[in-house]
Design an enzyme around this catalytic site. Sequence first.
Site, PDB file in Angstrom:
ATOM      1  N   CYS A 100       0.069  73.752  27.233  1.00  0.00           N
ATOM      2  CA  CYS A 100      -1.099  72.907  26.989  1.00  0.00           C
ATOM      3  C   CYS A 100      -1.044  71.745  27.982  1.00  0.00           C
ATOM      4  O   CYS A 100      -0.414  71.853  29.025  1.00  0.00           O
ATOM      5  CB  CYS A 100      -1.191  72.460  25.531  1.00  0.00           C
ATOM      6  SG  CYS A 100       0.057  71.262  25.002  1.00  0.00           S
TER       7      CYS A 100
ATOM      8  N   ASN B 294       2.241  68.949  26.316  1.00  0.00           N
ATOM      9  CA  ASN B 294       3.344  69.595  25.613  1.00  0.00           C
ATOM     10  C   ASN B 294       3.816  68.800  24.403  1.00  0.00           C
ATOM     11  O   ASN B 294       4.990  68.750  24.089  1.00  0.00           O
ATOM     12  CB  ASN B 294       4.498  69.886  26.568  1.00  0.00           C
ATOM     13  CG  ASN B 294       5.545  70.841  26.005  1.00  0.00           C
ATOM     14  OD1 ASN B 294       6.738  70.677  26.276  1.00  0.00           O
ATOM     15  ND2 ASN B 294       5.153  71.832  25.243  1.00  0.00           N
TER      16      ASN B 294
ATOM     17  N   CYS C 149       1.316  68.626  21.474  1.00  0.00           N
ATOM     18  CA  CYS C 149       0.453  69.030  20.353  1.00  0.00           C
ATOM     19  C   CYS C 149       0.340  70.544  20.234  1.00  0.00           C
ATOM     20  O   CYS C 149       1.024  71.170  19.444  1.00  0.00           O
ATOM     21  CB  CYS C 149      -0.949  68.421  20.484  1.00  0.00           C
ATOM     22  SG  CYS C 149      -1.005  66.614  20.433  1.00  0.00           S
ATOM     23  N   ARG C 150      -0.548  71.114  21.036  1.00  0.00           N
ATOM     24  CA  ARG C 150      -0.879  72.529  20.884  1.00  0.00           C
ATOM     25  C   ARG C 150       0.245  73.477  21.260  1.00  0.00           C
ATOM     26  O   ARG C 150       0.553  74.420  20.520  1.00  0.00           O
ATOM     27  CB  ARG C 150      -2.134  72.868  21.697  1.00  0.00           C
ATOM     28  CG  ARG C 150      -3.377  72.198  21.147  1.00  0.00           C
ATOM     29  CD  ARG C 150      -4.564  72.377  22.061  1.00  0.00           C
ATOM     30  NE  ARG C 150      -4.426  71.488  23.230  1.00  0.00           N
ATOM     31  CZ  ARG C 150      -5.289  71.453  24.227  1.00  0.00           C
ATOM     32  NH1 ARG C 150      -6.341  72.257  24.231  1.00  0.00           N
ATOM     33  NH2 ARG C 150      -5.119  70.624  25.229  1.00  0.00           N
ATOM     34  N   SER C 151       0.841  73.302  22.427  1.00  0.00           N
ATOM     35  CA  SER C 151       1.851  74.280  22.858  1.00  0.00           C
ATOM     36  C   SER C 151       3.122  74.251  22.007  1.00  0.00           C
ATOM     37  O   SER C 151       3.648  75.319  21.688  1.00  0.00           O
ATOM     38  CB  SER C 151       2.160  74.164  24.353  1.00  0.00           C
ATOM     39  OG  SER C 151       2.623  72.892  24.701  1.00  0.00           O
TER      40      SER C 151
ATOM     41  N   ASP D  91      -8.100  70.428  21.821  1.00  0.00           N
ATOM     42  CA  ASP D  91      -7.025  69.430  21.830  1.00  0.00           C
ATOM     43  C   ASP D  91      -7.219  68.477  20.654  1.00  0.00           C
ATOM     44  O   ASP D  91      -8.209  67.754  20.598  1.00  0.00           O
ATOM     45  CB  ASP D  91      -7.058  68.656  23.152  1.00  0.00           C
ATOM     46  CG  ASP D  91      -5.847  67.758  23.336  1.00  0.00           C
ATOM     47  OD1 ASP D  91      -5.058  67.591  22.372  1.00  0.00           O
ATOM     48  OD2 ASP D  91      -5.695  67.223  24.447  1.00  0.00           O
TER      49      ASP D  91
END
Length: 163
Positions: free
Chosen positions: A9, A12, A14-16, A127
């Site tokens: 993401c 690195n 939140c999402r990933s 995001d």
Amino acid sequence: MIYRVCFVCTGNICRSPMAESVFRARVVEAGLEDLVVADSAGTGGWHEGEPADPRTVSVLEEHGYGSEHTARRFQPSWFARLDLVIALDAGHLRALRRLAPTEADARKIRLLSSYDPAAGEDLDVPDPYYGGRDGFEECLEMVEAASTGLLAAVREELEGRAA
């Protein structure tokens, strides 16, 4: 031979890391932890060395996932050791394709939601960083939905290697 997947993401945090934690849990549930390794990174280095966002950590923990994480930036040299690079949105996909040293490396890059047959046409995982907790919950739902299909694709790839 180990099959290596890296989720990517922006920063690195939140999402990933969320995708990494969920996929790692799916791998363990499937009994494939000796064959599949998951990690994550960001397209930028703004948060290198930091833990995941506290909202990511709390949502993961509330849903029974691990949350140990240290942010890092994706390096083009990693393509050589990775089997699959999973982008969380179209912007990451484009950034990763620009970093790919070869066409073969560029073919390793996929959007996470492309593994969710119910995802529709918009394959971006939004995001959640600038929003509230609801965005993190929505992100987790999208990641969980795609992880099942991703695991099936990885399992198929492993079976193809064994044949």
